[in-house]
Design a protein around this motif. Structure first.
Motif, PDB file in Angstrom:
ATOM      1  N   VAL A 184      10.985  -2.128   2.404  1.00 28.65           N
ATOM      2  CA  VAL A 184      10.782  -3.203   2.937  1.00 28.65           C
ATOM      3  C   VAL A 184      11.429  -4.517   2.105  1.00 28.65           C
ATOM      4  CG1 VAL A 184       8.687  -2.680   4.271  1.00 28.65           C
ATOM      5  CG2 VAL A 184       8.562  -3.548   1.793  1.00 28.65           C
ATOM      6  N   TYR A 185      11.669  -5.678   2.653  1.00 33.88           N
ATOM      7  CA  TYR A 185      12.070  -6.813   1.865  1.00 33.88           C
ATOM      8  C   TYR A 185      10.868  -7.725   1.642  1.00 33.88           C
ATOM      9  CZ  TYR A 185      17.266  -5.853   2.994  1.00 33.88           C
ATOM     10  OH  TYR A 185      18.362  -5.348   2.759  1.00 33.88           O
ATOM     11  N   LEU A 186      10.366  -7.723   0.680  1.00 30.42           N
ATOM     12  CA  LEU A 186       9.307  -8.451  -0.118  1.00 30.42           C
ATOM     13  C   LEU A 186       9.441  -8.569  -1.344  1.00 30.42           C
ATOM     14  CD1 LEU A 186       6.193  -6.076   1.260  1.00 30.42           C
ATOM     15  CD2 LEU A 186       6.986  -8.597   2.111  1.00 30.42           C
ATOM     16  N   ASP A 187       8.989  -9.752  -2.213  1.00 31.37           N
ATOM     17  CA  ASP A 187       8.809 -10.252  -3.592  1.00 31.37           C
ATOM     18  C   ASP A 187       8.019  -9.262  -4.402  1.00 31.37           C
ATOM     19  OD1 ASP A 187       6.383 -11.264  -3.200  1.00 31.37           O
ATOM     20  OD2 ASP A 187       7.144 -13.162  -2.967  1.00 31.37           O
ATOM     21  N   LYS A 188       8.007  -9.167  -5.424  1.00 30.69           N
ATOM     22  CA  LYS A 188       7.050  -8.402  -6.502  1.00 30.69           C
ATOM     23  C   LYS A 188       5.564  -8.485  -5.982  1.00 30.69           C
ATOM     24  CE  LYS A 188       5.509  -7.611 -11.078  1.00 30.69           C
ATOM     25  NZ  LYS A 188       5.392  -8.090 -12.648  1.00 30.69           N
ATOM     26  N   LEU A 189       5.089  -9.935  -5.782  1.00 35.98           N
ATOM     27  CA  LEU A 189       3.735  -9.962  -5.412  1.00 35.98           C
ATOM     28  C   LEU A 189       3.316  -9.313  -4.096  1.00 35.98           C
ATOM     29  CD1 LEU A 189       0.876 -11.282  -6.341  1.00 35.98           C
ATOM     30  CD2 LEU A 189       1.792 -13.226  -5.081  1.00 35.98           C
ATOM     31  N   ASP A 190       4.106  -9.450  -3.120  1.00 33.82           N
ATOM     32  CA  ASP A 190       3.744  -8.958  -1.728  1.00 33.82           C
ATOM     33  C   ASP A 190       3.854  -7.468  -1.794  1.00 33.82           C
ATOM     34  OD1 ASP A 190       3.116 -11.436  -0.463  1.00 33.82           O
ATOM     35  OD2 ASP A 190       5.234 -12.003  -0.066  1.00 33.82           O
ATOM     36  N   CYS A 191       4.732  -7.063  -2.592  1.00 28.65           N
ATOM     37  CA  CYS A 191       5.126  -5.451  -2.587  1.00 28.65           C
ATOM     38  C   CYS A 191       4.065  -4.926  -3.404  1.00 28.65           C
ATOM     39  CB  CYS A 191       6.361  -5.170  -3.368  1.00 28.65           C
ATOM     40  SG  CYS A 191       6.954  -3.473  -3.280  1.00 28.65           S
ATOM     41  N   LEU A 192       3.435  -5.530  -4.435  1.00 33.04           N
ATOM     42  CA  LEU A 192       2.114  -5.200  -4.949  1.00 33.04           C
ATOM     43  C   LEU A 192       1.160  -5.010  -3.879  1.00 33.04           C
ATOM     44  CD1 LEU A 192      -0.041  -4.339  -7.485  1.00 33.04           C
ATOM     45  CD2 LEU A 192       0.202  -6.878  -8.003  1.00 33.04           C
ATOM     46  N   GLY A 193       0.784  -6.063  -3.253  1.00 38.31           N
ATOM     47  CA  GLY A 193      -0.099  -6.167  -2.118  1.00 38.31           C
ATOM     48  C   GLY A 193      -0.300  -5.223  -1.098  1.00 38.31           C
ATOM     49  N   LYS A 194       1.146  -4.812  -0.569  1.00 39.62           N
ATOM     50  CA  LYS A 194       1.458  -3.545   0.359  1.00 39.62           C
ATOM     51  C   LYS A 194       1.040  -2.456  -0.346  1.00 39.62           C
ATOM     52  CE  LYS A 194       4.823  -2.009   3.507  1.00 39.62           C
ATOM     53  NZ  LYS A 194       4.015  -1.993   4.741  1.00 39.62           N
ATOM     54  N   CYS A 195       1.307  -2.287  -1.672  1.00 38.86           N
ATOM     55  CA  CYS A 195       1.041  -0.820  -2.308  1.00 38.86           C
ATOM     56  C   CYS A 195      -0.394  -0.755  -2.514  1.00 38.86           C
ATOM     57  CB  CYS A 195       1.807  -0.920  -3.572  1.00 38.86           C
ATOM     58  SG  CYS A 195       1.809   0.829  -4.250  1.00 38.86           S
ATOM     59  N   PHE A 196      -1.074  -1.867  -2.735  1.00 43.45           N
ATOM     60  CA  PHE A 196      -2.328  -1.675  -3.114  1.00 43.45           C
ATOM     61  C   PHE A 196      -3.370  -1.489  -2.054  1.00 43.45           C
ATOM     62  CE2 PHE A 196      -6.496  -4.023  -3.469  1.00 43.45           C
ATOM     63  CZ  PHE A 196      -6.946  -3.303  -4.496  1.00 43.45           C
ATOM     64  N   HIS A 197      -2.915  -2.159  -0.743  1.00 43.02           N
ATOM     65  CA  HIS A 197      -3.509  -1.863   0.586  1.00 43.02           C
ATOM     66  C   HIS A 197      -2.928  -0.482   1.238  1.00 43.02           C
ATOM     67  CE1 HIS A 197      -4.698  -6.237  -0.332  1.00 43.02           C
ATOM     68  NE2 HIS A 197      -5.686  -5.689   0.274  1.00 43.02           N
ATOM     69  N   ASP A 198      -2.133   0.068   0.820  1.00 42.74           N
ATOM     70  CA  ASP A 198      -1.928   1.474   1.273  1.00 42.74           C
ATOM     71  C   ASP A 198      -2.544   2.595   0.474  1.00 42.74           C
ATOM     72  OD1 ASP A 198      -0.653   3.619   2.145  1.00 42.74           O
ATOM     73  OD2 ASP A 198       1.287   2.836   2.559  1.00 42.74           O
ATOM     74  N   VAL A 199      -3.530   3.222   0.824  1.00 42.27           N
ATOM     75  CA  VAL A 199      -4.423   4.216   0.024  1.00 42.27           C
ATOM     76  C   VAL A 199      -3.238   5.189  -0.424  1.00 42.27           C
ATOM     77  CG1 VAL A 199      -6.280   4.042   1.089  1.00 42.27           C
ATOM     78  CG2 VAL A 199      -4.971   5.839   1.988  1.00 42.27           C
ATOM     79  N   ARG A 200      -2.271   5.619   0.300  1.00 41.68           N
ATOM     80  CA  ARG A 200      -1.192   6.618  -0.143  1.00 41.68           C
ATOM     81  C   ARG A 200      -0.276   6.088  -1.324  1.00 41.68           C
ATOM     82  NH1 ARG A 200       2.588   6.979   4.615  1.00 41.68           N
ATOM     83  NH2 ARG A 200       2.306   4.884   4.173  1.00 41.68           N
ATOM     84  N   CYS A 201      -0.281   4.842  -1.797  1.00 39.40           N
ATOM     85  CA  CYS A 201       0.753   4.390  -2.670  1.00 39.40           C
ATOM     86  C   CYS A 201       0.265   4.408  -4.025  1.00 39.40           C
ATOM     87  CB  CYS A 201       0.945   2.826  -2.152  1.00 39.40           C
ATOM     88  SG  CYS A 201       2.381   2.066  -3.056  1.00 39.40           S
ATOM     89  N   HIS A 202       1.007   4.715  -5.065  1.00 42.56           N
ATOM     90  CA  HIS A 202       0.414   4.781  -6.275  1.00 42.56           C
ATOM     91  C   HIS A 202       1.352   4.089  -7.400  1.00 42.56           C
ATOM     92  CE1 HIS A 202      -2.181   7.928  -4.438  1.00 42.56           C
ATOM     93  NE2 HIS A 202      -2.896   7.740  -5.773  1.00 42.56           N
ATOM     94  N   GLY A 248       7.565   1.639  -2.029  1.00 44.62           N
ATOM     95  CA  GLY A 248       6.090   2.156  -2.387  1.00 44.62           C
ATOM     96  C   GLY A 248       6.295   3.690  -2.488  1.00 44.62           C
ATOM     97  N   HIS A 249       5.393   4.190  -3.386  1.00 44.97           N
ATOM     98  CA  HIS A 249       5.851   5.615  -3.825  1.00 44.97           C
ATOM     99  C   HIS A 249       4.515   6.304  -3.906  1.00 44.97           C
ATOM    100  CE1 HIS A 249      10.028   5.415  -4.910  1.00 44.97           C
ATOM    101  NE2 HIS A 249       9.633   4.040  -5.057  1.00 44.97           N
ATOM    102  N   ALA A 250       4.333   7.498  -3.197  1.00 42.83           N
ATOM    103  CA  ALA A 250       3.202   8.177  -3.086  1.00 42.83           C
ATOM    104  C   ALA A 250       2.557   8.832  -4.678  1.00 42.83           C
ATOM    105  CB  ALA A 250       3.391   9.505  -2.134  1.00 42.83           C
ATOM    106  N   THR A 251       3.499   8.867  -5.545  1.00 42.95           N
ATOM    107  CA  THR A 251       2.916   9.257  -6.929  1.00 42.95           C
ATOM    108  C   THR A 251       3.217   8.430  -8.071  1.00 42.95           C
ATOM    109  OG1 THR A 251       5.062  10.429  -7.346  1.00 42.95           O
ATOM    110  CG2 THR A 251       3.499  11.650  -5.814  1.00 42.95           C
ATOM    111  N   ALA A 252       2.747   8.739  -9.399  1.00 44.94           N
ATOM    112  CA  ALA A 252       3.100   8.164 -10.552  1.00 44.94           C
ATOM    113  C   ALA A 252       4.497   8.487 -10.846  1.00 44.94           C
ATOM    114  CB  ALA A 252       2.075   8.439 -11.423  1.00 44.94           C
ATOM    115  N   PHE A 253       4.866   8.254 -11.776  1.00 43.06           N
ATOM    116  CA  PHE A 253       6.296   8.593 -12.446  1.00 43.06           C
ATOM    117  C   PHE A 253       6.191   8.643 -13.977  1.00 43.06           C
ATOM    118  CE2 PHE A 253       7.672   7.200  -8.393  1.00 43.06           C
ATOM    119  CZ  PHE A 253       8.267   8.509  -7.785  1.00 43.06           C
ATOM    120  N   ALA A 254       6.784   9.367 -14.607  1.00 39.96           N
ATOM    121  CA  ALA A 254       6.622   9.669 -15.974  1.00 39.96           C
ATOM    122  C   ALA A 254       7.820   8.945 -16.632  1.00 39.96           C
ATOM    123  CB  ALA A 254       6.166  11.154 -16.468  1.00 39.96           C
ATOM    124  N   SER A 255       9.022   9.845 -16.516  1.00 44.78           N
ATOM    125  CA  SER A 255      10.360   9.316 -17.091  1.00 44.78           C
ATOM    126  C   SER A 255      11.489   9.721 -16.222  1.00 44.78           C
ATOM    127  CB  SER A 255      10.533   9.819 -18.569  1.00 44.78           C
ATOM    128  OG  SER A 255      10.499  11.148 -18.480  1.00 44.78           O
TER     129      SER A 255
END
Length: 233
Positions: A46-64, A77-84
């Protein structure tokens, strides 16, 4: 105060409260992914700034985790963590200004870095080549946020396991391809439901079977093959 001014104030207050909880989270910047775009486990773009993207990810239970893509104004937004970046299975793309962020709930989740099985908190996960992943034959479900043995709707990603393969259950065989191409063939094939593939030296074996669905005698460990297990939605 005009109606427009009141509207702006209300929207600002709503935005503040919307992400007040997520602001208080221990958000971690994954600096190894600076200027690198990741296309694995993408939930939305989506087109969002960092804060709004954080909010969207935080409120999407699938997003890590989420990624902001520089001056483009896009975020994913991504469904997993990432290492490197060297643990990303599909080729990464250079993207100036890209930044990756990990939510607190993403720590020790699927995709996070590990040195031992104890670093992986999700049930049925273990440390696979320095990454927390579901055990071979058990699929990661994006929607259920769990490692599952039943899958009715297959996903668009596949997890890599070294020194594993399935014998005697090949539905298709393709020669002269790269490992990345073999993985993609399994994800894209339409003639049957490909759930796993084995790769070695340009030879790609596609299968509708999983590591645990075949008899134990057909599960090969230490086989010098690379085994890919498709994810679930």
């Amino acid at each position: 105060m005009s109606f427009f001014d009141k509207f702006v104030v209300v929207m600002f207050v709503m935005k503040f409260h919307y992400c007040q909880e997520c602001i208080n989270q221990k958000l971690r910047s994954l600096t190894a992914f600076d200027n690198v775009q990741v296309r694995e486990y993408v939930l939305w773009e989506v087109y969002l700034d960092k804060l709004d993207c954080l909010g969207k990810c935080f409120h999407d239970v699938r997003c890590h985790s989420f990624q902001t893509l520089g001056s483009s104004g896009r975020c994913t937004g991504h469904a997993t963590a990432f290492a490197s970046p060297d643990k990303i299975y599909s080729p990464t793309v250079g993207s100036p200004g890209a930044r990756m962020y990990l939510l607190h709930l993403g720590s020790s989740f699927v995709g996070s870095g590990c040195t031992s099985d104890g670093d992986c908190s999700l049930q049925h996960t273990y440390c696979n080549d320095g990454i927390c992943n579901c055990q071979p034959g058990i699929m990661f479900s994006v929607g259920r946020r769990a490692c599952v043995t039943d899958c009715t709707e297959w996903g668009y990603d596949a997890v890599r396991y070294f020194d594993r393969s399935i014998g005697g259950y090949n539905d298709a065989h393709v020669s002269g391809v790269t490992e990345a191409a073999c993985r993609q063939l399994c994800l894209n094939t339409s003639t049957f439901t490909c759930t796993t593939c084995d790769y070695k030296g340009g030879e790609c074996y596609l299968s509708s079977a999983t590591f645990l669905s075949v008899p134990e005698s057909n599960r090969h460990v230490g086989s010098s093959y690379v085994h890919y297990q498709r994810t679930c939605l």
